[in-house]
Design a protein around this motif. Structure first.
Motif, short mmCIF file in Angstrom:
data_model
loop_
_atom_site.label_atom_id
_atom_site.label_comp_id
_atom_site.label_asym_id
_atom_site.label_seq_id
_atom_site.Cartn_x
_atom_site.Cartn_y
_atom_site.Cartn_z
N ILE A 293 0.88 -1.09 0.27
CA ILE A 293 -0.10 -0.48 -0.05
C ILE A 293 0.86 1.23 0.09
CG2 ILE A 293 -1.99 -1.51 1.26
CD1 ILE A 293 -1.42 0.53 4.00
N ASN A 294 1.86 1.52 0.02
CA ASN A 294 2.96 2.49 0.47
C ASN A 294 3.61 2.11 -0.92
OD1 ASN A 294 4.16 4.76 1.23
ND2 ASN A 294 6.49 3.31 2.01
N MET A 295 2.70 3.41 -2.06
CA MET A 295 3.38 3.68 -3.38
C MET A 295 3.55 5.00 -3.73
SD MET A 295 3.24 0.45 -4.02
CE MET A 295 3.16 -1.54 -3.44
N ALA A 296 4.07 6.24 -2.95
CA ALA A 296 4.78 6.96 -3.64
C ALA A 296 4.75 6.62 -5.47
CB ALA A 296 5.38 7.94 -2.64
N GLY A 297 5.82 6.02 -5.49
CA GLY A 297 6.35 6.07 -6.82
C GLY A 297 5.13 6.27 -7.65
N ALA A 298 4.27 4.81 -7.87
CA ALA A 298 3.36 4.81 -8.28
C ALA A 298 2.07 5.72 -8.78
CB ALA A 298 2.69 3.01 -7.74
N ALA A 299 1.79 7.10 -7.21
CA ALA A 299 1.52 7.94 -7.35
C ALA A 299 1.94 8.89 -8.23
CB ALA A 299 1.01 8.39 -5.57
N VAL A 300 2.97 8.73 -8.23
CA VAL A 300 3.89 10.41 -8.94
C VAL A 300 3.69 9.69 -10.92
CG1 VAL A 300 5.98 10.79 -10.08
CG2 VAL A 300 5.73 10.54 -7.58
N THR A 301 3.97 8.07 -11.15
CA THR A 301 3.25 7.39 -12.65
C THR A 301 2.30 8.21 -12.79
OG1 THR A 301 5.05 6.04 -12.17
CG2 THR A 301 3.96 5.56 -12.90
N ILE A 302 0.97 7.94 -12.22
CA ILE A 302 -0.13 7.81 -12.82
C ILE A 302 -0.67 9.46 -12.47
CG2 ILE A 302 -2.36 7.76 -11.77
CD1 ILE A 302 -1.60 5.06 -9.86
N SER A 303 0.19 10.37 -11.51
CA SER A 303 -0.59 11.37 -11.76
C SER A 303 0.28 11.92 -13.20
CB SER A 303 0.39 12.63 -10.88
OG SER A 303 -0.70 11.74 -9.59
N VAL A 304 1.38 11.76 -13.29
CA VAL A 304 2.66 12.50 -14.45
C VAL A 304 1.66 12.00 -15.88
CG1 VAL A 304 4.64 13.25 -15.38
CG2 VAL A 304 4.52 13.16 -13.39
N CYS A 378 13.00 3.23 -10.80
CA CYS A 378 13.46 4.49 -10.11
C CYS A 378 12.20 4.09 -8.68
CB CYS A 378 12.26 5.32 -10.53
SG CYS A 378 14.64 5.69 -11.26
N GLU A 379 10.69 3.79 -9.68
CA GLU A 379 9.22 4.21 -8.83
C GLU A 379 9.95 2.75 -7.08
OE1 GLU A 379 5.18 1.45 -10.11
OE2 GLU A 379 5.63 3.85 -11.20
N THR A 380 10.05 1.59 -7.86
CA THR A 380 10.51 0.52 -7.05
C THR A 380 11.03 1.44 -5.76
OG1 THR A 380 9.60 -0.80 -8.55
CG2 THR A 380 10.46 -2.13 -6.54
N ALA A 381 12.10 1.22 -5.96
CA ALA A 381 13.47 2.32 -5.70
C ALA A 381 12.71 3.04 -4.31
CB ALA A 381 14.23 3.35 -5.98
N LEU A 382 11.87 4.18 -4.98
CA LEU A 382 11.09 5.23 -3.62
C LEU A 382 10.29 4.09 -2.67
CD1 LEU A 382 10.47 7.92 -2.73
CD2 LEU A 382 9.03 8.25 -5.06
N ASN A 383 8.91 3.49 -3.42
CA ASN A 383 8.26 2.99 -2.83
C ASN A 383 9.58 2.14 -1.50
OD1 ASN A 383 5.99 3.75 -4.23
ND2 ASN A 383 5.79 1.62 -5.90
N SER A 384 9.96 1.07 -2.07
CA SER A 384 10.55 0.37 -1.03
C SER A 384 11.49 0.42 -0.22
CB SER A 384 11.19 -1.21 -1.95
OG SER A 384 11.43 -1.74 -1.14
N SER A 385 12.23 1.81 -0.84
CA SER A 385 12.89 2.56 0.34
C SER A 385 11.51 3.14 1.73
CB SER A 385 13.89 3.49 -0.29
OG SER A 385 13.78 4.93 -0.74
#
Length: 410
Positions: A293-304, A378-385
């Motif tokens: 559920i912690n998906m900051a990178g995914a939120a960036v991808t969807i929005s951009v 990059c999305e996965t790196a942001l999400n997971s870290s």
């Protein structure tokens, strides 16, 4: 030979990984055909992580919950708030960046016959059915929502079990954790194979046409990682957040970048939480939960990508609608793990907010697959870290409230 292995193991894991990356790059640029066999190491490494992660989560959570002491605080409420806040702010950053640096696309039809969810209710329905999935099937398919649900329920029912049963669970948990350490120790060789395969097969030439889009996407993710997340952490712990932020990016983000799988990075994050001295009762639940559920990178991808489609079609967007997009992106991103194709297949859902047809939205998804070499990494790196970052933040915030000194093992 044993002395050589011991000396190798004494070198920092990050330094060993960097060496593996350099070797992979050199082989890919010099003898890509003769060194094709190197790529198998990457596949084996990711396969081993994915194989051990589901059973690790099941036994760690079961063991932790079964031994949970009444009245012992696990900080899960704070962690869930941090997950939600981080994901929403990431979507908001992406929306603002898309307004400041508007991007248009050359649409493609390469969508690989994928079918996006019909709406947010379908995403939520998928998550609910994942929760009640057969436990054996959940383990086989790496359905972490289902694994978590069963582990929590079994752990709760085993709280009244005999001590011998709890000790057996603990022993299994320790044994699997040791297996995880062995797998993680092979990361330099695995990442060497992953780097070689990425450069030898895909290269970077296909990404040049999408340079501006990538700059906005990756710029947003970097901004979230080194500006937004540190601000959130500082507000909670009132201490310089960067030692912790860089520790998480270095030891979790690097492996996540190359494995491109939050699930595969669960063992890495568990090991990092242990190094940071965090409460096992908390991180044994928060890390697999964050992977879903912690998906900051995914939120960036969807929005951009959604706003890139909007700009391409010349649709005018007001700030109110853009704010709604931030919320929708955050909610959709939290459901990304329950949808085949992850964040990219949730783009049509966000595009529907602006009346964009599914046919055009799926062409945007095709663009996403083209740039996926860097975007997904990059999305996965942001999400997971950030899973580890926010888990540690909640515990350090509790320490601060208790009037104790915060010591970050960075």
């Amino acid at each position: 030979m044993s002395n050589l292995i011991n000396k190798w193991n004494q070198v920092s894991l990050v330094k060993r990984i960097l060496l593996g990356m350099m070797i992979g790059i050199i082989l890919a640029l010099t003898i890509p055909d003769a060194a094709q066999w190197v790529s198998i190491f990457g596949s084996l490494f990711v396969g081993a992580l994915k194989a051990v992660a589901p059973i690790l989560v099941l036994f760690l959570v079961m063991s932790a919950i079964s031994k949970h002491r009444s009245g012992h605080q696990t900080n899960m409420k704070s962690i869930i708030v941090l997950y939600g806040l981080g994901t929403f702010l990431a979507g908001l950053v992406a929306v603002v960046a898309s307004f400041l640096f508007p991007v248009t696309l050359r649409l493609t039809t390469s969508t690989q016959d994928l079918t996006p969810p019909g709406g947010i209710l379908e995403v939520l329905e998928k998550i609910l059915f994942n929760i009640v999935a057969n436990p054996i099937d959940a383990l086989i398919s790496a359905n972490y929502i289902g694994i978590l649900a069963w582990a929590l329920l079994l752990g709760i029912t085993l709280r009244n079990a005999a001590d011998s049963t709890k000790n057996m669970l603990s022993n299994f948990s320790d044994a699997i954790s040791q297996l995880v350490k062995w797998v993680i120790n092979l990361a330099p060789i695995g990442i060497m194979g992953l780097v070689f395969d990425a450069i030898a097969t895909s290269g970077l030439s296909t990404l040049l046409d999408y340079g501006k889009l990538l700059l906005v996407l990756l710029g947003c993710m970097v901004f979230v990682a080194i500006v937004v997340n540190p601000i959130i952490v500082f507000l909670y712990i009132r201490k310089n957040p960067y030692p912790l932020v860089f520790k998480c990016l270095k030891e979790s983000g690097i492996t996540a970048f190359f494995t491109r799988s939050s699930a595969a990075n669960i063992p890495v994050n568990m090991s990092l939480c242990e190094k940071l001295g965090l409460d096992e009762d908390t991180y044994s639940v928060s890390i697999p939960l964050g992977a879903t559920i912690n998906m900051a990178g995914a939120a960036v991808t969807i929005s951009v990508l959604t706003l890139a489609a909007v700009n391409t079609l010349g649709i005018q967007v007001d700030m109110g609608t853009a704010l709604i997009l931030s919320v929708l992106a955050a909610v959709s991103a939290a459901g990304a793990s329950g949808v085949a194709g992850g964040s990219l297949l949730l783009i049509p859902l966000a595009c529907s907010l602006f009346g964009i047809s599914n046919e055009i939205a799926m062409q945007v998804v095709g663009v996403g697959f083209i740039i996926g070499v860097l975007q997904d990494s990059c999305e996965t790196a942001l999400n997971s870290s950030s899973d580890v970052l926010f888990t540690a933040t909640a515990e350090y915030a509790k320490t601060r409230k208790e009037g104790k000194e915060i010591i970050i093992n960075a």
